[in-house]
Design a protein around this motif. Structure first.
Motif, mmCIF file in Angstrom:
data_model
loop_
_atom_site.group_PDB
_atom_site.id
_atom_site.type_symbol
_atom_site.label_atom_id
_atom_site.label_comp_id
_atom_site.label_asym_id
_atom_site.label_seq_id
_atom_site.Cartn_x
_atom_site.Cartn_y
_atom_site.Cartn_z
ATOM 1 N N LEU A 44 0.913 -1.207 -0.051
ATOM 2 C CA LEU A 44 -0.005 0.056 -0.024
ATOM 3 C C LEU A 44 0.928 1.223 -0.023
ATOM 4 O O LEU A 44 1.815 1.323 1.049
ATOM 5 C CB LEU A 44 -1.078 -0.064 1.282
ATOM 6 N N ARG A 45 0.974 1.963 -1.067
ATOM 7 C CA ARG A 45 1.691 2.930 -1.032
ATOM 8 C C ARG A 45 1.169 4.423 -0.722
ATOM 9 O O ARG A 45 -0.029 4.584 -0.977
ATOM 10 C CB ARG A 45 2.276 3.229 -2.542
ATOM 11 N N PHE A 46 1.700 5.480 -0.529
ATOM 12 C CA PHE A 46 1.477 6.685 0.093
ATOM 13 C C PHE A 46 2.445 7.869 -0.635
ATOM 14 O O PHE A 46 2.225 9.007 -0.512
ATOM 15 C CB PHE A 46 1.494 6.942 1.453
ATOM 16 N N SER A 47 2.887 7.533 -1.947
ATOM 17 C CA SER A 47 3.649 8.205 -2.739
ATOM 18 C C SER A 47 2.812 9.459 -3.468
ATOM 19 O O SER A 47 3.260 10.477 -3.975
ATOM 20 C CB SER A 47 4.617 7.733 -3.628
ATOM 21 N N ASN A 48 1.489 9.134 -3.524
ATOM 22 C CA ASN A 48 0.761 10.348 -4.236
ATOM 23 C C ASN A 48 0.351 11.222 -3.255
ATOM 24 O O ASN A 48 -0.065 12.330 -3.600
ATOM 25 C CB ASN A 48 -0.585 9.608 -4.568
ATOM 26 N N ARG A 49 0.750 11.385 -1.693
ATOM 27 C CA ARG A 49 0.377 12.281 -0.855
ATOM 28 C C ARG A 49 1.820 12.972 -0.759
ATOM 29 O O ARG A 49 2.947 12.488 -0.810
ATOM 30 C CB ARG A 49 0.022 11.688 0.239
ATOM 31 N N VAL A 53 8.142 16.879 5.268
ATOM 32 C CA VAL A 53 9.495 17.335 5.077
ATOM 33 C C VAL A 53 9.975 17.700 6.588
ATOM 34 O O VAL A 53 9.792 19.031 6.875
ATOM 35 C CB VAL A 53 10.003 18.016 3.943
ATOM 36 N N PHE A 54 10.933 17.257 7.174
ATOM 37 C CA PHE A 54 11.509 17.688 8.484
ATOM 38 C C PHE A 54 12.974 18.216 8.141
ATOM 39 O O PHE A 54 13.576 17.790 7.443
ATOM 40 C CB PHE A 54 11.631 16.531 9.542
ATOM 41 N N ARG A 55 13.199 19.200 9.211
ATOM 42 C CA ARG A 55 14.416 19.607 9.232
ATOM 43 C C ARG A 55 15.257 19.038 10.019
ATOM 44 O O ARG A 55 15.553 18.954 11.310
ATOM 45 C CB ARG A 55 14.395 21.233 10.073
ATOM 46 N N ALA A 56 15.960 17.872 9.312
ATOM 47 C CA ALA A 56 16.406 16.837 9.897
ATOM 48 C C ALA A 56 17.507 16.277 8.872
ATOM 49 O O ALA A 56 17.432 16.522 7.692
ATOM 50 C CB ALA A 56 15.709 15.613 10.474
ATOM 51 N N SER A 57 18.487 15.348 9.299
ATOM 52 C CA SER A 57 19.480 14.767 8.669
ATOM 53 C C SER A 57 19.084 13.372 8.014
ATOM 54 O O SER A 57 19.281 13.073 6.751
ATOM 55 C CB SER A 57 20.791 14.490 9.195
ATOM 56 N N ARG A 58 18.101 12.690 8.649
ATOM 57 C CA ARG A 58 17.869 11.305 7.854
ATOM 58 C C ARG A 58 16.391 10.792 8.822
ATOM 59 O O ARG A 58 15.953 11.416 9.698
ATOM 60 C CB ARG A 58 18.740 10.226 8.175
ATOM 61 N N VAL A 59 15.834 9.957 8.071
ATOM 62 C CA VAL A 59 14.797 9.111 8.725
ATOM 63 C C VAL A 59 14.825 7.796 8.927
ATOM 64 O O VAL A 59 15.611 7.138 8.184
ATOM 65 C CB VAL A 59 13.318 9.279 7.718
ATOM 66 N N ASP A 60 14.471 7.181 10.051
ATOM 67 C CA ASP A 60 14.667 5.880 10.862
ATOM 68 C C ASP A 60 13.127 5.315 10.744
ATOM 69 O O ASP A 60 12.514 5.851 11.663
ATOM 70 C CB ASP A 60 15.507 5.883 11.827
ATOM 71 N N GLY A 90 5.969 5.262 6.454
ATOM 72 C CA GLY A 90 7.153 5.857 6.990
ATOM 73 C C GLY A 90 8.034 6.253 5.744
ATOM 74 O O GLY A 90 8.584 7.351 5.742
ATOM 75 N N PHE A 91 8.360 5.281 5.028
ATOM 76 C CA PHE A 91 9.378 5.485 3.982
ATOM 77 C C PHE A 91 8.612 6.619 2.818
ATOM 78 O O PHE A 91 9.510 7.421 2.047
ATOM 79 C CB PHE A 91 9.297 4.028 3.109
ATOM 80 N N ASP A 92 7.273 6.217 2.710
ATOM 81 C CA ASP A 92 6.632 7.272 1.724
ATOM 82 C C ASP A 92 6.332 8.807 2.223
ATOM 83 O O ASP A 92 6.555 9.548 1.512
ATOM 84 C CB ASP A 92 5.394 6.732 1.096
ATOM 85 N N ARG A 93 6.201 8.853 3.382
ATOM 86 C CA ARG A 93 5.719 9.964 3.800
ATOM 87 C C ARG A 93 6.550 11.021 4.577
ATOM 88 O O ARG A 93 6.320 12.153 4.677
ATOM 89 C CB ARG A 93 4.135 10.084 4.591
ATOM 90 N N LEU A 94 7.616 10.307 5.243
ATOM 91 C CA LEU A 94 8.433 10.961 6.127
ATOM 92 C C LEU A 94 9.652 11.364 5.247
ATOM 93 O O LEU A 94 10.551 10.412 4.864
ATOM 94 C CB LEU A 94 8.702 10.241 7.356
ATOM 95 N N GLN A 95 10.330 12.418 5.303
ATOM 96 C CA GLN A 95 11.503 12.828 4.469
ATOM 97 C C GLN A 95 12.425 13.903 5.560
ATOM 98 O O GLN A 95 11.756 14.679 6.301
ATOM 99 C CB GLN A 95 11.289 13.485 3.203
ATOM 100 N N ALA A 96 13.559 13.899 4.980
ATOM 101 C CA ALA A 96 14.504 14.798 5.967
ATOM 102 C C ALA A 96 14.971 15.720 4.785
ATOM 103 O O ALA A 96 15.699 15.353 3.856
ATOM 104 C CB ALA A 96 15.428 14.266 6.745
#
Length: 211
Positions: A44-49, A53-60, A90-96
């Protein structure tokens, strides 16, 4: 000749046992056939949303939930378990954006689905009616945290917990049940997506590039 007769006799007595959840085990000829693995549905993908984007270096993404792999839990038998769907969220919607020495951590704390048997009518009434036989309750609980890379201190966090259920009739086939499970998880994730985004925008706004 007697060896051939013995083998044929064993084959003639081969029988099949249907196991709840769709697995079938064949018995006979002195060997067991492993139960087939659950059908795997597409992710189930969420890449269409738009991403958060966070002010951060990476996502875990961390999987803190561990299924007991036994009744009444059934997520281990599902073609699309909530844990896998939440991880993909988490992979699709959270970014740094790479601008700060912080880590965005999504911790999935609960992603269970349990089965409960429902009462069905017997006798004449049961013969002319199809009752709902099982209920499946799904829950998802997760937290998004922003952690300082140098100190390990949690700078901000947002949580979301959602639940849904579905019932299936007593005459449901394996495919019917699996389709009901997929629909259940799709609805669960739609609720989670909206709830978590709202929480992130409310409690982590200073660290998010709002769109």
């Amino acid at each position: 000749m007697s060896g051939t007769m013995s083998f044929a006799s064993l084959i003639s007595r081969r029988r099949f046992l249907a196991v709840t959840g769709g697995a079938v085990v064949a018995l006979g000829a002195g060997a067991c056939t492993p139960a087939p693995a659950p059908r795997r549905a597409p992710d189930l993908r969420f890449s269409n949303r738009p991403p958060l984007v966070f002010r951060a270096s990476r996502v875990d993404v961390r999987e803190d939930y561990h299924s007991p792999l036994r009744a009444p839990n059934v997520e281990q038998d599902m073609p699309l378990p909530p844990l896998r769907a939440a991880r993909q969220w988490g992979f699709d919607r959270l970014q740094a954006d790479g601008s700060a020495r912080r880590t965005v951590v999504l911790s999935i704390r609960d992603a269970a689905v349990t089965e409960k048997s429902l009462a069905v009518r017997k006798g004449v009434q049961g013969a002319f009616n199809t009752d709902q036989a099982e209920r499946y309750d799904a829950s998802l609980d997760a937290v998004v945290e922003l952690i300082d890379n140098a100190t390990g201190v949690i700078t901000a966090q947002a949580t979301a917990r959602v639940s849904r259920f579905v019932t299936v009739p007593e005459d449901a086939s394996v495919v019917d049940r699996e389709n009901a499970w997929v629909t259940l998880v799709e609805g669960l994730m739609a609720d989670f997506d909206g709830r978590m985004e709202q929480a992130v925008r409310s409690y982590m706004a200073p660290y998010v590039l709002l769109q």
